[in-house]
Enzyme design. Structure first.
Site, PDB file in Angstrom:
ATOM      1  N   SER A 161      42.114  99.029 -31.735  1.00  0.00           N
ATOM      2  CA  SER A 161      42.996 100.184 -31.835  1.00  0.00           C
ATOM      3  C   SER A 161      44.473  99.826 -31.647  1.00  0.00           C
ATOM      4  CB  SER A 161      42.568 101.261 -30.841  1.00  0.00           C
ATOM      5  OG  SER A 161      42.410 100.697 -29.561  1.00  0.00           O
ATOM      6  N   ASP A 179      37.003  90.701 -25.995  1.00  0.00           N
ATOM      7  CA  ASP A 179      36.915  91.855 -26.893  1.00  0.00           C
ATOM      8  C   ASP A 179      36.862  93.158 -26.096  1.00  0.00           C
ATOM      9  OD1 ASP A 179      36.332  93.634 -28.929  1.00  0.00           O
ATOM     10  OD2 ASP A 179      34.395  92.753 -29.445  1.00  0.00           O
ATOM     11  N   SER A 236      39.688  93.985 -35.196  1.00  0.00           N
ATOM     12  CA  SER A 236      38.537  94.879 -35.334  1.00  0.00           C
ATOM     13  C   SER A 236      38.969  96.155 -36.065  1.00  0.00           C
ATOM     14  CB  SER A 236      37.994  95.262 -33.954  1.00  0.00           C
ATOM     15  OG  SER A 236      37.196  96.430 -34.073  1.00  0.00           O
ATOM     16  N   GLY A 259      35.665 101.736 -29.806  1.00  0.00           N
ATOM     17  CA  GLY A 259      37.004 101.201 -29.622  1.00  0.00           C
ATOM     18  C   GLY A 259      37.822 102.092 -28.688  1.00  0.00           C
ATOM     19  N   GLY A 260      39.012 101.620 -28.332  1.00  0.00           N
ATOM     20  CA  GLY A 260      39.961 102.442 -27.583  1.00  0.00           C
ATOM     21  C   GLY A 260      39.652 102.646 -26.112  1.00  0.00           C
ATOM     22  N   ASP A 263      32.254  95.132 -36.229  1.00  0.00           N
ATOM     23  CA  ASP A 263      31.402  95.545 -35.113  1.00  0.00           C
ATOM     24  C   ASP A 263      30.146  96.254 -35.598  1.00  0.00           C
ATOM     25  OD1 ASP A 263      32.855  94.810 -32.660  1.00  0.00           O
ATOM     26  OD2 ASP A 263      34.444  96.064 -33.502  1.00  0.00           O
TER      27      ASP A 263
END
Ligand code: DX5
Ligand code: ZN
Length: 206
Positions: free
Chosen positions: A190, A167, A6, A139-140, A32
Site C-alpha cells: 500500500s 513483508d 505487492s 494489505g495496509g 499474494d
C-alpha cells in the site's frame, strides 16, 4: 535494497498497477496468492497470475499463502523467479528440493507467531526467507516490531547467500529498522500503490 512491489491493495485496478510497476524501478512484482484456507481471503487464482506473468516486465516474486502442496506445484508450473510458500505447511525438505529442481528459487515465509526454529532444518536448501511483519491476509496493516528480533536471531545461523526479505507494513517509517537488522529485500504494497508516483515511494525504501 531490493524492492518487491505487492499489488494486493490495487486488486481492483490490477492492470493499471502492473503497468505502473512495469515502468517503475521495482526489482520484483510480488503476487499474494491466498487460498481462503491458510488465510481467510481468496486472491490471485492461477488464471489471473498466468495473465500477469504474460504482461509483467518484472520478475515475479510469488508468495503463496496456501495450505495445499498441490497448489504450490500448480503455481510452480508458471516458473516465477521466486516461489515462496510457508514453513508452516511443510514437515520435510521434499517440496523445496522439487521446486529447486525446476530451476525456480525457493523462499520460505514465516508467520509472526511461528518460532524461527521451524526454519532451521531448511536453511541450506533455500534462497530466501520471507519474514511476515503482519498477520498474512491483507494489505495496509501495521508493522509488527517483534519480527525484527526474529530476524536478528535467525541471521546468526543463516548462510550469507540466503536473502532476507520482510513483508507487511513496510513504508518510509519502518524501512530503517529493516535495514538495521540486515534485510536485503523488502516487500511493500500500500505504501507504493497508494501513491500515484510509484518511483517516489520505491526510492524512499532504497
Ligand atoms: C499480506 C501480504 C503482503 C501485503 C503487503 O498478506 O503478504 O504482501 O500485500 O502490503 P502492505 O505493504 O500494504 O502491508
Ligand atoms: Zn506477500
Amino acid at each position: 535494497m531490493l524492492v518487491s512491489v505487492s499489488v494486493l491493495s490495487a486488486y481492483d485496478n490490477l492492470l493499471s498497477a502492473i503497468n505502473k510497476v512495469n515502468s517503475s524501478s521495482a526489482d520484483y512484482l510480488h503476487i499474494d496468492v491466498m487460498d481462503g484456507v491458510f488465510v481467510n481471503n481468496t486472491k490471485f487464482p492461477i488464471d489471473i497470475v498466468k495473465k500477469i506473468s504474460a504482461i509483467s516486465k518484472k520478475p515475479l516474486d510469488v508468495h503463496l499463502m496456501v495450505n495445499d502442496i498441490k497448489t504450490v506445484l500448480e503455481y510452480a508450473s508458471l516458473k516465477p523467479d521466486y516461489l515462496t510458500f510457508h514453513v508452516e505447511i511443510i514437515n520435510d525438505n521434499k517440496l523445496i528440493k522439487f521446486i529447486k529442481s525446476l530451476g525456480i528459487k525457493v523462499g520460505l515465509a514465516i508467520n509472526p507467531e511461528t518460532n524461527i526454529n521451524k526454519l532451521k532444518p531448511y536453511l541450506n536448501d533455500i534462497d530466501l526467507v520471507l519474514f511476515m511483519s503482519v498477520t498474512p491476509g491483507q494489505g495496509g496493516q501495521a508493522f509488527k516490531e517483534n519480527t525484527l528480533n526474529k530476524i536478528k536471531r535467525l541471521k546468526k545461523v543463516l548462510p550469507d547467500n540466503v536473502i532476507i526479505s520482510i513483508d507487511g507494513g513496510i513504508n518510509n517509517e519502518t524501512i530503517d529498522k529493516c535495514k538495521n537488522v540486515g534485510c536485503n529485500m523488502v516487500v511493500s504494497g500500500s505504501f507504493i500503490t497508494n501513491n500515484d508516483n510509484y518511483n517516489e515511494s520505491i526510492e524512499k525504501l532504497r
